[in-house]
Design a protein around this motif. Structure first.
Motif, PDB file in Angstrom:
ATOM      1  N   GLY A  37       2.378   5.065   6.024  1.00 24.49           N
ATOM      2  CA  GLY A  37       3.342   4.034   6.387  1.00 24.49           C
ATOM      3  C   GLY A  37       4.514   3.919   5.432  1.00 24.49           C
ATOM      4  O   GLY A  37       5.363   3.040   5.593  1.00 24.49           O
ATOM      5  N   ALA A  38       4.593   4.795   4.439  1.00 24.33           N
ATOM      6  CA  ALA A  38       5.652   4.696   3.433  1.00 24.33           C
ATOM      7  C   ALA A  38       7.040   4.934   4.027  1.00 24.33           C
ATOM      8  O   ALA A  38       8.013   4.325   3.586  1.00 24.33           O
ATOM      9  CB  ALA A  38       5.392   5.676   2.290  1.00 24.33           C
ATOM     10  N   ALA A  39       7.139   5.793   5.010  1.00 22.90           N
ATOM     11  CA  ALA A  39       8.449   6.058   5.611  1.00 22.90           C
ATOM     12  C   ALA A  39       9.009   4.784   6.246  1.00 22.90           C
ATOM     13  O   ALA A  39      10.189   4.457   6.070  1.00 22.90           O
ATOM     14  CB  ALA A  39       8.347   7.170   6.640  1.00 22.90           C
ATOM     15  N   ASP A  40       8.169   4.050   6.963  1.00 20.47           N
ATOM     16  CA  ASP A  40       8.619   2.818   7.610  1.00 20.47           C
ATOM     17  C   ASP A  40       8.886   1.703   6.598  1.00 20.47           C
ATOM     18  O   ASP A  40       9.862   0.968   6.719  1.00 20.47           O
ATOM     19  CB  ASP A  40       7.567   2.335   8.617  1.00 20.47           C
ATOM     20  CG  ASP A  40       7.426   3.273   9.804  1.00 20.47           C
ATOM     21  OD1 ASP A  40       8.392   4.013  10.099  1.00 20.47           O
ATOM     22  OD2 ASP A  40       6.352   3.270  10.425  1.00 20.47           O
ATOM     23  N   ARG A  41       8.028   1.580   5.611  1.00 19.74           N
ATOM     24  CA  ARG A  41       8.146   0.468   4.661  1.00 19.74           C
ATOM     25  C   ARG A  41       9.213   0.694   3.599  1.00 19.74           C
ATOM     26  O   ARG A  41       9.907  -0.232   3.207  1.00 19.74           O
ATOM     27  CB  ARG A  41       6.807   0.236   3.980  1.00 19.74           C
ATOM     28  CG  ARG A  41       5.792  -0.390   4.874  1.00 19.74           C
ATOM     29  CD  ARG A  41       4.566  -0.830   4.065  1.00 19.74           C
ATOM     30  NE  ARG A  41       3.521  -1.250   4.972  1.00 19.74           N
ATOM     31  CZ  ARG A  41       2.423  -0.560   5.219  1.00 19.74           C
ATOM     32  NH1 ARG A  41       2.188   0.568   4.604  1.00 19.74           N
ATOM     33  NH2 ARG A  41       1.542  -1.006   6.075  1.00 19.74           N
ATOM     34  N   PHE A  42       9.289   1.935   3.098  1.00 21.65           N
ATOM     35  CA  PHE A  42      10.132   2.181   1.936  1.00 21.65           C
ATOM     36  C   PHE A  42      11.215   3.227   2.162  1.00 21.65           C
ATOM     37  O   PHE A  42      11.974   3.539   1.257  1.00 21.65           O
ATOM     38  CB  PHE A  42       9.269   2.618   0.742  1.00 21.65           C
ATOM     39  CG  PHE A  42       8.112   1.691   0.486  1.00 21.65           C
ATOM     40  CD1 PHE A  42       8.328   0.376   0.115  1.00 21.65           C
ATOM     41  CD2 PHE A  42       6.810   2.130   0.633  1.00 21.65           C
ATOM     42  CE1 PHE A  42       7.265  -0.486  -0.113  1.00 21.65           C
ATOM     43  CE2 PHE A  42       5.736   1.281   0.404  1.00 21.65           C
ATOM     44  CZ  PHE A  42       5.974  -0.033   0.034  1.00 21.65           C
ATOM     45  N   ALA A  46       7.012  10.106   1.175  1.00 19.16           N
ATOM     46  CA  ALA A  46       6.203  10.561   0.045  1.00 19.16           C
ATOM     47  C   ALA A  46       5.916   9.451  -0.961  1.00 19.16           C
ATOM     48  O   ALA A  46       5.227   9.674  -1.948  1.00 19.16           O
ATOM     49  CB  ALA A  46       6.891  11.723  -0.657  1.00 19.16           C
ATOM     50  N   SER A  47       6.447   8.255  -0.728  1.00 20.46           N
ATOM     51  CA  SER A  47       6.234   7.154  -1.659  1.00 20.46           C
ATOM     52  C   SER A  47       4.772   6.721  -1.587  1.00 20.46           C
ATOM     53  O   SER A  47       4.272   6.356  -0.537  1.00 20.46           O
ATOM     54  CB  SER A  47       7.145   5.976  -1.309  1.00 20.46           C
ATOM     55  OG  SER A  47       6.931   4.913  -2.198  1.00 20.46           O
TER      56      SER A  47
END
Length: 172
Positions: A37-42, A46-47
């Protein structure tokens, strides 16, 4: 790294911070699950949680990978032994005073809890470095599917035929 000299070198090269965060993934995943879900959130796929804790709080992440096909007890024992190796390596490079926080997701929380319990019973010195452990969504009272499988195994164990013994062994 598993080789002691390489482990010492890797830990010595890690940036300084207020401490270490040990991230233990859940069932049937790897350390890659910490960036779901890092792409949507941040805006960065890769975060990871560890990278964000490092960027925002200075904590140095250590990602644990274990075999989710093994028992929680076996994985907890392996984690405890590995953390003892990490502690010895940190001591050897002059970073023995740094604190650790364990974060386990789902089964990773159970594995972390088992490692902490084993360390407490064995008076392992690495445990003194851990002021906190966090379990995210860990089924401490048993997962419903595991309870169902255990009940089915017990029922099949009562039937004295090979046709029941084979699925009982698989469930075990």
């Amino acid at each position: 790294p598993s080789e002691p000299a390489a482990l010492r070198a890797a830990l010595a090269a890690a940036p300084a911070g207020p401490g270490w965060v040990v991230l233990v993934h859940g069932l049937a995943t790897t350390e890659g699950s910490w960036c779901v879900g890092a792409a949507d959130r941040f805006g960065d796929p890769a975060s990871t949680l560890g990278a964000r804790l490092q960027a925002e709080r200075g904590w140095v992440p250590l990602y644990v990978r274990y075999n989710t096909g093994r028992t929680v007890g076996a994985n907890g024992a392996a984690l405890s032994a590995r953390l003892a190796q990490v502690a010895a390596a940190l001591d050897a490079v002059g970073r023995g005073g740094e604190r650790w926080t364990l974060i386990g997701h789902s089964m990773g929380g159970l594995v972390s809890r088992e490692a902490v319990g084993l360390a407490a019973r064995g008076a392992d010195p690495w445990l003194a470095r851990v002021p906190a452990a966090v379990c995210l969504g860990s089924p401490h009272h048993g997962a419903p599917l595991a309870k169902l499988a255990g009940g089915a195994q017990l029922a099949l164990d009562q039937i004295p035929t090979p046709g029941a013994a084979i699925p009982a062994a698989i469930l075990a």
